[in-house]
Motif scaffolding. Sequence first.
Motif, PDB file in Angstrom:
ATOM      1  N   GLU A  52      -7.481   0.962   0.592  1.00 21.45           N
ATOM      2  CA  GLU A  52      -6.124   1.691   0.428  1.00 21.45           C
ATOM      3  C   GLU A  52      -5.828   1.111  -1.175  1.00 21.45           C
ATOM      4  O   GLU A  52      -6.228   0.123  -1.512  1.00 21.45           O
ATOM      5  CB  GLU A  52      -4.947   1.223   1.343  1.00 21.45           C
ATOM      6  CG  GLU A  52      -5.260   1.443   2.638  1.00 21.45           C
ATOM      7  CD  GLU A  52      -3.949   1.243   3.616  1.00 21.45           C
ATOM      8  OE1 GLU A  52      -3.000   2.098   3.822  1.00 21.45           O
ATOM      9  OE2 GLU A  52      -4.011  -0.030   4.118  1.00 21.45           O
ATOM     10  N   VAL A  75      -0.123   8.217   3.460  1.00 22.03           N
ATOM     11  CA  VAL A  75      -0.350   6.728   4.540  1.00 22.03           C
ATOM     12  C   VAL A  75       0.839   6.765   5.503  1.00 22.03           C
ATOM     13  O   VAL A  75       1.878   7.626   5.097  1.00 22.03           O
ATOM     14  CB  VAL A  75      -0.421   5.662   3.987  1.00 22.03           C
ATOM     15  CG1 VAL A  75      -1.574   5.425   3.107  1.00 22.03           C
ATOM     16  CG2 VAL A  75       0.624   5.329   3.056  1.00 22.03           C
ATOM     17  N   GLU A  76       0.584   6.493   6.750  1.00 19.84           N
ATOM     18  CA  GLU A  76       1.834   6.653   7.746  1.00 19.84           C
ATOM     19  C   GLU A  76       2.829   5.364   7.366  1.00 19.84           C
ATOM     20  O   GLU A  76       3.999   5.643   7.700  1.00 19.84           O
ATOM     21  CB  GLU A  76       1.356   6.696   8.960  1.00 19.84           C
ATOM     22  CG  GLU A  76       0.429   7.715   9.461  1.00 19.84           C
ATOM     23  CD  GLU A  76      -0.119   7.621  10.945  1.00 19.84           C
ATOM     24  OE1 GLU A  76       0.178   6.758  11.676  1.00 19.84           O
ATOM     25  OE2 GLU A  76      -0.530   8.718  11.415  1.00 19.84           O
ATOM     26  N   ARG A  79      -1.203   4.608  -0.770  1.00 17.78           N
ATOM     27  CA  ARG A  79      -2.023   5.744  -0.620  1.00 17.78           C
ATOM     28  C   ARG A  79      -3.381   5.542  -0.193  1.00 17.78           C
ATOM     29  O   ARG A  79      -3.813   4.083  -0.233  1.00 17.78           O
ATOM     30  CB  ARG A  79      -1.961   6.388  -2.160  1.00 17.78           C
ATOM     31  CG  ARG A  79      -2.193   8.089  -2.071  1.00 17.78           C
ATOM     32  CD  ARG A  79      -2.276   8.492  -3.605  1.00 17.78           C
ATOM     33  NE  ARG A  79      -3.531   8.380  -4.301  1.00 17.78           N
ATOM     34  CZ  ARG A  79      -3.715   7.660  -5.449  1.00 17.78           C
ATOM     35  NH1 ARG A  79      -2.613   7.108  -5.825  1.00 17.78           N
ATOM     36  NH2 ARG A  79      -4.950   7.503  -5.865  1.00 17.78           N
ATOM     37  N   LYS A  80      -4.092   6.383   0.409  1.00 18.76           N
ATOM     38  CA  LYS A  80      -5.446   6.043   0.841  1.00 18.76           C
ATOM     39  C   LYS A  80      -6.454   6.122  -0.552  1.00 18.76           C
ATOM     40  O   LYS A  80      -6.221   6.928  -1.554  1.00 18.76           O
ATOM     41  CB  LYS A  80      -6.106   7.103   1.754  1.00 18.76           C
ATOM     42  CG  LYS A  80      -5.287   7.169   3.192  1.00 18.76           C
ATOM     43  CD  LYS A  80      -5.909   8.456   4.097  1.00 18.76           C
ATOM     44  CE  LYS A  80      -4.839   8.501   5.396  1.00 18.76           C
ATOM     45  NZ  LYS A  80      -5.542   9.627   5.993  1.00 18.76           N
ATOM     46  N   THR A  98       0.788  -1.070   0.043  1.00 20.05           N
ATOM     47  CA  THR A  98       0.064  -0.026   0.046  1.00 20.05           C
ATOM     48  C   THR A  98       0.885   1.390   0.080  1.00 20.05           C
ATOM     49  O   THR A  98       2.039   1.428   0.524  1.00 20.05           O
ATOM     50  CB  THR A  98      -0.896   0.125   1.093  1.00 20.05           C
ATOM     51  OG1 THR A  98      -0.192  -0.177   2.283  1.00 20.05           O
ATOM     52  CG2 THR A  98      -1.870  -1.247   1.129  1.00 20.05           C
ATOM     53  N   SER A 112       3.508   1.787   4.826  1.00 23.85           N
ATOM     54  CA  SER A 112       3.171   0.901   3.625  1.00 23.85           C
ATOM     55  C   SER A 112       2.841  -0.477   4.513  1.00 23.85           C
ATOM     56  O   SER A 112       3.659  -0.980   5.584  1.00 23.85           O
ATOM     57  CB  SER A 112       4.200   0.722   2.846  1.00 23.85           C
ATOM     58  OG  SER A 112       3.836  -0.319   1.640  1.00 23.85           O
TER      59      SER A 112
END
Length: 306
Positions: A251, A293-294, A141-142, A139, A296
Amino acid sequence: MRFLRLAAVAALAIGIGAAAQAAPVDLSPEQPGRPHTGPNRQAIALLPKNFSFATPGALTIATAPSSPPLSTYSTDTRTVVGSEPDFASLLAEALGLKLVLLPVSWAEWPLGLQSGKFDAVISNITVTEERKLKFDFSTYRKDDLGFHVATSSKITSIREPKDVAGLRIIVSSGTNQEKILLEWDRQNVAKGLKPVEIQYYNDQALRDLALQSGRADALLGPNAHGAYRAALDGRIRPVGIVNGGWPLTAEIAVATRKDSGLADAFTAAINGLIADGSYAKVLQRWNLEAEGVERSRTNPPGLPRS
């Protein structure tokens, strides 16, 4: 492929016309402002030994050019630019490999990835349980949808179902955003609230005209596209974000072949990009900060199978 390119070039032409007034982004083929990074030894160590890359000594990543800010053709109508190519470039650098960026149609990527035509796909792909049967994901990005209104609109916030009651909202048919809007409307009607008037347009110019003329109150679509257009010419502004997996969380991720062994290396590389700040620079460059995102994750829970 020809239709895809023509559509992308048409979208680019609209963007260039507006950019002549505001010029907030660079759509040149040279991309001098593209962020860069160095090799990530931890991520490189996670690459599977003797992996057969589609292009020997390089990382071949596919993307489907559709519209900015995610992926589109530059002013030379040949070079693919956008946030997705920027992420692809950073990943290749982090993994110590040369990047081969391959434009494909959206319908082409699943079979092309499974057959080994390319090593990975970065093209706004949502993680779903159905897709996890065939692909691995990292992941980055939201998966956000955005409500946008004309700049002159009196609407200040659309955050939950009751906020859309009685409004005239533009949405694309057959999309996840339409599914969410229909469910919000169903809940509202069940509570005695006014129904939503849903409007469908196949042409972007007609959507814009309906919004600017007051025939529609709001537009619901991918937040990335709306945020880009809001920054480009100032004719629309954001009033709310809803996750594309509502009521769950979805996500966007890099897709690789199932059990190819690439996913963990990609996830480590992305987390390195987050740590060194180059990830944030890409988001800022394309006005996508809200979708960051904080960290992946490899193969997180995806949207359930229907």
